[in-house]
Write an enzyme that holds these catalytic residues in place. Structure first.
Site, PDB file in Angstrom:
ATOM      1  N   GLY A 267     -17.103   4.547  14.759  1.00 51.29           N
ATOM      2  CA  GLY A 267     -17.329   4.114  13.374  1.00 51.29           C
ATOM      3  C   GLY A 267     -17.484   5.267  12.397  1.00 51.29           C
ATOM      4  O   GLY A 267     -17.393   5.087  11.192  1.00 51.29           O
TER       5      GLY A 267
ATOM      6  N   CYS B 212     -12.316  -3.040  19.977  1.00 48.76           N
ATOM      7  CA  CYS B 212     -13.123  -2.170  19.118  1.00 48.76           C
ATOM      8  C   CYS B 212     -12.546  -2.293  17.715  1.00 48.76           C
ATOM      9  O   CYS B 212     -11.369  -1.965  17.492  1.00 48.76           O
ATOM     10  CB  CYS B 212     -13.031  -0.725  19.601  1.00 48.76           C
TER      11      CYS B 212
ATOM     12  N   CYS C 193     -17.880  -5.661  14.444  1.00 51.53           N
ATOM     13  CA  CYS C 193     -18.006  -4.557  15.397  1.00 51.53           C
ATOM     14  C   CYS C 193     -18.404  -5.218  16.705  1.00 51.53           C
ATOM     15  O   CYS C 193     -19.297  -6.087  16.723  1.00 51.53           O
ATOM     16  CB  CYS C 193     -19.083  -3.582  14.922  1.00 51.53           C
TER      17      CYS C 193
HETATM   18  N1  DGL Z   1     -17.593  -1.218  18.968  1.00 49.34           N
HETATM   19  C1  DGL Z   1     -17.026  -0.457  17.908  1.00 49.34           C
HETATM   20  C2  DGL Z   1     -16.349  -1.369  16.895  1.00 49.34           C
HETATM   21  O1  DGL Z   1     -16.077  -2.518  17.185  1.00 49.34           O
HETATM   22  C3  DGL Z   1     -17.926   0.392  17.081  1.00 49.34           C
HETATM   23  C4  DGL Z   1     -18.950   1.261  17.615  1.00 49.34           C
HETATM   24  C5  DGL Z   1     -18.654   2.695  17.267  1.00 49.34           C
HETATM   25  O2  DGL Z   1     -19.006   3.146  16.166  1.00 49.34           O
HETATM   26  O3  DGL Z   1     -18.053   3.328  18.124  1.00 49.34           O
HETATM   27  O4  DGL Z   1     -16.082  -0.950  15.794  1.00 49.34           O
END
Ligand code: DGL
Length: 262
Positions: A36, A66, A180
């Site tokens: 992010g 992600c 997220c």
């Molecule tokens: N799981 C990631 C997403 O869906 C975000 C977490 C990160 O910042 O790596 O954006």
């Protein structure tokens, strides 16, 4: 399937339930977490690297679990995978579709990482739905990191969640996309802060349905009736990934293989 860490396990969980006879290979790029906070160029590069790697491992379908990665790199992943006859499905579009379908007031909130919000992907995906929507987007720069660090969640986390929910409450949204894949892990906290009538939309169900459809269309559905295998790769510390991942998946992870990506 891949994510920057354990967040994508919320998507994997739904897929394991909906597609029990398929084999899954999950890669958590926890060495380069948090996605992010990365630029669109860095994210696109990571997506290219991981897509190529997963293709080498013989995958028949790639799932970007992600949002930050998908917001920057979906097109790049498709450029690499499609010439090899492999389709790529990703979060963002499916949640936008669900949110547009379930909102009554047309006021939709999006809570996501800075990378995802700045990419404008949700605004585009929601604008492509066939109804006018008012969208309020909120960047949550610290929430995924808190989740990735694991429990216990303390008062500071509750305060953090509250502050991210504030603009969504002010905008009187009736539907919030958890943009997220880490966020479903704090869904009860978010729901409490937003109020019980606000609908939370996550990627898991929609992605599982999409995988089912794509595999069927391409005649790639597993024919065996046996339960499929699932295994895990990570780029960081396998012990830490196993510890956290087991709690998040609520299933045993088995041996986690550490991989070195270029
Ligand atoms: N799981 C990631 C997403 O869906 C975000 C977490 C990160 O910042 O790596 O954006």
């Amino acid at each position: 399937m891949f994510d920057s860490g354990v967040g994508g396990l919320t998507v994997l969980h739904e897929c394991l339930v909906s597609l029990p006879t398929e084999d899954f290979l999950y890669l958590g790029d926890d060495l380069r977490f948090p996605y992010g906070a990365l630029s669109q160029e860095q994210l696109t590069q990571n997506v290219r690297t991981i897509t190529s790697y997963l293709l080498e491992r013989g995958t028949k379908l790639i799932v970007i679990a992600c949002n930050s990665a998908a917001s920057a790199g979906l097109a790049a992943a498709r450029e690499i995978a499609e010439p090899r006859g492999v389709e790529v499905v990703a979060v963002i579009e499916p949640e936008a579709e669900v949110a547009a379908a379930v909102t009554d007031s047309g006021r939709v909130g999006v809570l996501a990482t800075p990378a995802t919000v700045r990419s404008g992907s949700y605004l585009r995906a929601l604008a492509a739905q066939h109804r006018p929507l008012t969208v309020t987007e909120v960047e949550a720069p610290d929430l995924a990191a808190v989740i990735q660090r694991g429990f216990p969640f303390d008062r500071n986390v509750v305060e953090m969640v509250r502050s991210y929910c504030e603009p969504l409450k002010r905008a009187e949204v009736d539907t919030v996309i958890l943009g997220c894949t880490h966020y479903p892990l704090v869904a009860p906290m978010l729901q409490r802060s937003l109020g019980r009538d606000v609908r939370l939309v996550t990627g898991g169900h929609a992605i599982a349905a999409m995988c089912q459809r794509v595999l069927a269309e391409r005649d790639l559905t597993a024919t065996s009736k046996r339960e499929g295998d699932y295994s895990f790769l990570c780029t960081g510390d396998p012990e830490a990934f196993t510890e956290l991942g087991t709690r998040f998946l609520q299933m045993p992870l088995g041996e986690v293989e550490q991989v070195v990506l270029p």
